[in-house]
Structure formats: structure tokens, C-alpha cells
Design a protein around this motif. Structure first.
Motif, PDB file in Angstrom:
ATOM      1  N   MET A  32       0.820  -4.510   7.098  1.00 46.60           N
ATOM      2  CA  MET A  32       1.411  -3.559   6.137  1.00 46.60           C
ATOM      3  C   MET A  32       2.918  -3.507   6.329  1.00 46.60           C
ATOM      4  O   MET A  32       3.391  -3.433   7.453  1.00 46.60           O
ATOM      5  N   SER A  33       3.641  -3.530   5.257  1.00 43.12           N
ATOM      6  CA  SER A  33       5.103  -3.480   5.323  1.00 43.12           C
ATOM      7  C   SER A  33       5.569  -2.118   5.834  1.00 43.12           C
ATOM      8  O   SER A  33       4.946  -1.095   5.563  1.00 43.12           O
ATOM      9  N   ASP A  34       6.679  -2.099   6.592  1.00 41.67           N
ATOM     10  CA  ASP A  34       7.232  -0.830   7.079  1.00 41.67           C
ATOM     11  C   ASP A  34       7.980  -0.092   5.980  1.00 41.67           C
ATOM     12  O   ASP A  34       8.303   1.084   6.121  1.00 41.67           O
ATOM     13  N   ASN A  35       8.320  -0.823   4.918  1.00 40.75           N
ATOM     14  CA  ASN A  35       9.045  -0.204   3.803  1.00 40.75           C
ATOM     15  C   ASN A  35       8.153   0.839   3.132  1.00 40.75           C
ATOM     16  O   ASN A  35       7.102   0.482   2.583  1.00 40.75           O
ATOM     17  N   PRO A  36       8.517   2.129   3.158  1.00 34.84           N
ATOM     18  CA  PRO A  36       7.621   3.163   2.619  1.00 34.84           C
ATOM     19  C   PRO A  36       7.403   3.058   1.114  1.00 34.84           C
ATOM     20  O   PRO A  36       6.499   3.691   0.573  1.00 34.84           O
ATOM     21  N   ALA A  37       8.213   2.237   0.445  1.00 36.46           N
ATOM     22  CA  ALA A  37       8.010   2.074  -1.013  1.00 36.46           C
ATOM     23  C   ALA A  37       7.191   0.832  -1.322  1.00 36.46           C
ATOM     24  O   ALA A  37       6.773   0.632  -2.461  1.00 36.46           O
ATOM     25  N   ALA A  38       6.969  -0.037  -0.301  1.00 37.62           N
ATOM     26  CA  ALA A  38       6.248  -1.292  -0.558  1.00 37.62           C
ATOM     27  C   ALA A  38       4.793  -0.993  -0.903  1.00 37.62           C
ATOM     28  O   ALA A  38       4.174  -0.119  -0.295  1.00 37.62           O
ATOM     29  N   PRO A  39       4.241  -1.713  -1.863  1.00 36.92           N
ATOM     30  CA  PRO A  39       2.844  -1.453  -2.237  1.00 36.92           C
ATOM     31  C   PRO A  39       1.879  -1.803  -1.107  1.00 36.92           C
ATOM     32  O   PRO A  39       2.161  -2.700  -0.301  1.00 36.92           O
ATOM     33  N   LEU A  40       0.751  -1.103  -1.069  1.00 35.44           N
ATOM     34  CA  LEU A  40      -0.357  -1.497  -0.204  1.00 35.44           C
ATOM     35  C   LEU A  40      -1.076  -2.647  -0.896  1.00 35.44           C
ATOM     36  O   LEU A  40      -1.363  -2.580  -2.095  1.00 35.44           O
ATOM     37  N   ARG A  41      -1.358  -3.691  -0.127  1.00 39.03           N
ATOM     38  CA  ARG A  41      -1.944  -4.908  -0.704  1.00 39.03           C
ATOM     39  C   ARG A  41      -3.472  -4.778  -0.746  1.00 39.03           C
ATOM     40  O   ARG A  41      -4.099  -4.557   0.294  1.00 39.03           O
ATOM     41  N   VAL A  42      -4.042  -4.898  -1.935  1.00 44.11           N
ATOM     42  CA  VAL A  42      -5.489  -4.736  -2.131  1.00 44.11           C
ATOM     43  C   VAL A  42      -6.086  -6.082  -2.534  1.00 44.11           C
ATOM     44  O   VAL A  42      -5.615  -6.716  -3.491  1.00 44.11           O
ATOM     45  N   ALA A  43      -7.112  -6.516  -1.790  1.00 42.70           N
ATOM     46  CA  ALA A  43      -7.848  -7.734  -2.152  1.00 42.70           C
ATOM     47  C   ALA A  43      -9.208  -7.325  -2.704  1.00 42.70           C
ATOM     48  O   ALA A  43      -9.889  -6.455  -2.138  1.00 42.70           O
ATOM     49  N   LEU A  44      -9.580  -7.933  -3.803  1.00 42.90           N
ATOM     50  CA  LEU A  44     -10.881  -7.635  -4.424  1.00 42.90           C
ATOM     51  C   LEU A  44     -11.794  -8.845  -4.261  1.00 42.90           C
ATOM     52  O   LEU A  44     -11.451  -9.949  -4.703  1.00 42.90           O
TER      53      LEU A  44
END
Ligand code: HSE
Length: 439
Positions: free
Chosen positions: A1-13
Motif C-alpha cells: 500500500m502506498s504511504d501517500n494518503p491520497a493514493a487509491p487502495l488497489r482492488v483486484a477482482l
């Protein structure tokens, strides 16, 4: 997870069938609201499918997000949503996702019921969430109430209709007088039943759900192989008519309850089977493909959960609720509930379960027959609550139908009674035996 608080959470489906398509579409359509609820945007970084090249425009996702390399995709995500179903490769994918630090949201009842402890152990080892609300009863919030809201109470029984397809079939048999095969065809035509309806009509789907419900309710590991399972393939139009005459309807029930066996051992009884339910019971009014579950807890009393138990959007609702929950943990810290199996109660054999029974017999209509039959029940300690006789003849020796309803009895005692009735000189045939639940 990126430390950037605005970076999106990456979701895999993982999976893009009926449920996966709904998840992708709803996630995309509600992206702004979900970001506001989570505190960070959620970005789908890939969708694993078995074959590329199909039209998947309904998802609203660009073609380049689709991949056949699920093993790679799970290493590139903060949260993995698994809606592939089945045991493998779903289990390997979930374990690999957790190894790489991803939280997992799954709808996979078969896997959880067969090997839930392995998934829980991996989640614990890697410090990630494992959420699975969509695995049981579709959109209905049921597992998190058991896992979280009722964690301070003592649940004594979970009783319900957890398979929409069989509920549709039995409902049609009840309301239209259709036979089993005809009702299954109607369910297939409407898309409720699969081309091969075995998992639903033989009770496998409901048994997996019962195992998950019992595990959560009783803080005890229960797997699908611990669940006594009977499907609805042998329920006839005559059984449904007999239920009607008794003021009942036939339902496929999942029953999970605390129980004590004949030797005084405390355990749990977990079973799936058709049963007559009195019309005045709220479960009797659950029609079509709906699900409904009663939970009895010591302090809370009786709770009822009702709603759509299947379908793309309803199931996606439960998946997205879990997605928001685990995403909030990613953003704010912390984890959801771990496995709770400390009670470690034994699962009692089916013979120890206790319920009432409806027994219908073809008998000779002559003096002493009723006394003989009553003595067979008495010989196994089974107490009769009601008897009704219908004589088909017009004087002289004739055949009669005898309908008996018992008080609560051990399943093993009732089975032994039926075995003896089959051998009895007075009985021409055992027409039907069905449990009566929900009093
Ligand atoms: N086949 C299931 C049912 C839905 O008919 O309820 C998925 O669990």
C-alpha cells in the motif's frame, strides 16, 4: 500500500461472472461515495477471468484491466475480492494474496465450509482481514451480526431458509401443485436453478452455508462434512399436499442448534433437510427465491433476517460492504474479527437430534391395527401427539391411510420405529416420513 494518503487502495477482482460483473459495475458507479466512506479512493487494478475476448462492457471497465494471470494479479493489490467459487484455484489465490499482504473479501461458501480454518490461519499469520458476508444468504447482513453484533451473547439456534433455488421450487410445488421436476424446470427457465441443479436441490449449497453459520454461532469449527444433508429431490406433490392438510408447508431448512445427547454430552447439531413448517410460523410465508434466518440468542431473544439470498446485485451489495469494511481498516488501522473456535463443541451425530415427525402409513383397516402400530412407536420411546385415519373403503376389510405426528423424539429412535413399521404385518407401506420444525 502506498504511504501517500491520497493514493487509491488497489482492488483486484477474481472472477467476472454474474456477481463479479455486478461488483465491478457498482464499484465503478459509486466510486466517489465509496472513496468518501473509506477515506481513500478504491481503484480496480485488474480483473482475473478464465478467457479474454468476451464482451465485458457491462462492467464499465477498460479491456486492458482483464487478465488471465490471477496468480500475478493478487500480488499487485491491497484488497482481493474472490468471486470465482469452488475450492481450487480459489484457495491458492487467496493464500497467495494474503502472503503478499492483501486483505481478502470472498463469497466462496464451499471453500470456507471445507477449509475455513486454513484461510483464517493465513489471515492471522499475515495480519490481514478475511471477510465473507456474501457467502451466506446473499444481500442479507447475517454473518457480521453473528461474528460481531452477537459476540457478547450466547446463540442457541440458527434456523432458516438459506437456498433460494429450492425455496422457489418448493413454493411453486405448494402454490401450483406442480411436481418436483416441473418446478425445477420453471426455476431453470427463470434463471434461479442452474442447468445442473445438483448443488442446490441435493442440499450441498445449504449444507456449506449451515457449516459457516454454525461455526460463527457456536465458536466451534464445523465443516460441510459435519453437516447432515438431505435435499428436496424426494419431496413429492403428495408430501406437499399432506403438509397442506396438516396446516403446514414444506421448506428446505438449515438448522444449527446447541444440543445435548442421550448421554448428557453437550454439543451442536447441524443439519439440512426438508421439513414441514406450520403456516403460522414466519418462515412458512417466505416465498419465491427469498432467504430468511431466525437466530435465537440468550439475551437478545429471537431475531429474524430476511431478504434476497442470491443474484448479482444483492450479492455484490454484501461484497461491497465487506470491501468498505476492510478498506477502512487499511486506512484507519486495525483488523476485523479473527476466527473464534475456542468453544470447540462436538458435532453430535444426526441420530441424537430431536424433532417432531410426520409419518403417513398405508395400513389394513381391521381391529387391533392401531394398537399394534402404537406399540411400535412406544417400543422405541417415541410419543405420539396426533393420529388421523382416512378409510378408503366402504365397509369390510379395506385399506386406510394413517397419519401420525409425534412429540419430539430422537432421530435414531424414529428411524428404528420406521424400520419396524416396514416389517410390521399391519403396515402395507410407509408412504411418507417428514420432520416437523418451527413450533
Ligand atoms: N444457488 C444459491 C441459491 C445462491 O439458490 O440460494 C448462491 O448461494
Amino acid at each position: 500500500m502506498s504511504d501517500n494518503p491520497a493514493a487509491p487502495l488497489r482492488v483486484a477482482l477474481l472472477g467476472c461472472g454474474v456477481v463479479g460483473t455486478s461488483v465491478a459495475r457498482l464499484l465503478t458507479a459509486s466510486a466517489e461515495d465509496l472513496a468518501a466512506r473509506v477515506g481513500r479512493p478504491l481503484a480496480i487494478v485488474g480483473v482475473a477471468v478464465r478467457r479474454l475476448g468476451r464482451d465485458r462492457s457491462e462492467t464499465g471497465l477498460p479491456a486492458e484491466l482483464f487478465t488471465t494471470d490471477a496468480m500475478d494479479l493478487v500480488t499487485r493489490a491491497d484488497i482481493v475480492i474472490e468471486v470465482v467459487g469452488g475450492i481450487e484455484p480459489a484457495r491458492s489465490l487467496i493464500l497467495r494474496a494474503m502472503e503478499h499482504g492483501a486483505a481478502v473479501v470472498t463469497a466462496n461458501k464451499a471453500l470456507l465450509a471445507e477449509d475455513g480454518p486454513t484461510l483464517y490461519a493465513a489471515a492471522q499469520r499475515h495480519g490481514v482481514d478475511l471477510y465473507y458476508e456474501a457467502a451466506v444468504a446473499g444481500a442479507i447482513p447475517l454473518l457480521r451480526p453473528l461474528r460481531d453484533s452477537l459476540a457478547g451473547d450466547d446463540v442457541s439456534q440458527v434456523l432458516g431458509i438459506v437456498n433460494g433455488t429450492t425455496n422457489y421450487v418448493l413454493d411453486k410445488m405448494t402454490t401450483t401443485g406442480a411436481g418436483f421436476a416441473e418446478a425445477v424446470q420453471q426455476a431453470q427457465a427463470l434463471g434461479y436453478a442452474e442447468a445442473d441443479p445438483t448443488a442446490d436441490v441435493e442440499g450441498f449449497d445449504a449444507a456449506a452455508k449451515a457449516a459457516i453459520l454454525a461455526s460463527l454461532a457456536f465458536h466451534t469449527r464445523v465443516s460441510s462434512k459435519d453437516v447432515h444433508r438431505e435435499g428436496i429431490t424426494e419431496v413429492t406433490a403428495a408430501d406437499v399436499a399432506a403438509a397442506e392438510a396438516m396446516g403446514c408447508v414444506v421448506k428446505l431448512l438449515a438448522i444449527c442448534e446447541r444440543a445435548v445427547d442421550a448421554a448428557g454430552v453437550e454439543g451442536v447439531s447441524v443439519r439440512v433437510h426438508p421439513a414441514m413448517v406450520p403456516r403460522r410460523h414466519p418462515l412458512a410465508g417466505v416465498g419465491d427465491a427469498f432467504n430468511a434466518v431466525f437466530v435465537q440468542a440468550k439475551a437478545a431473544g429471537q431475531l429474524m433476517f430476511y431478504g434476497p439470498g442470491a443474484g448479482g446485485d444483492p450479492t455484490a451489495s454484501a461484497v461491497l460492504g465487506d470491501l468498505v469494511a476492510v478498506a477502512r481498516h487499511r486506512v484507519g488501522g486495525g483488523l476485523g474479527a479473527r476466527e473464534s473456535a475456542y468453544a470447540d463443541l462436538p458435532v453430535l451425530p444426526m441420530g441424537e437430534s430431536r424433532t417432531r415427525y410426520y409419518v403417513s402409513l398405508d395400513v389394513e383397516d381391521r381391529p387391533g391395527v392401531l394398537a399394534q402400530i402404537a406399540s411400535v412407536f412406544a417400543g422405541h420411546g417415541v410419543s405420539i401427539q396426533q393420529v388421523r385415519q382416512e378409510c378408503a373403503g366402504d365397509g369390510g376389510p379395506c385399506s386406510a391411510q394413517l397419519v401420525l405426528v409425534t412429540h419430539q423424539a430422537r432421530d435414531a429412535d424414529l428411524s428404528a420405529t420406521v424400520d419396524d413399521l416396514i416389517e410390521s404385518d399391519s403396515v402395507r407401506g410407509v408412504l411418507s416420513v417428514m420432520r416437523v420444525e418451527g413450533e
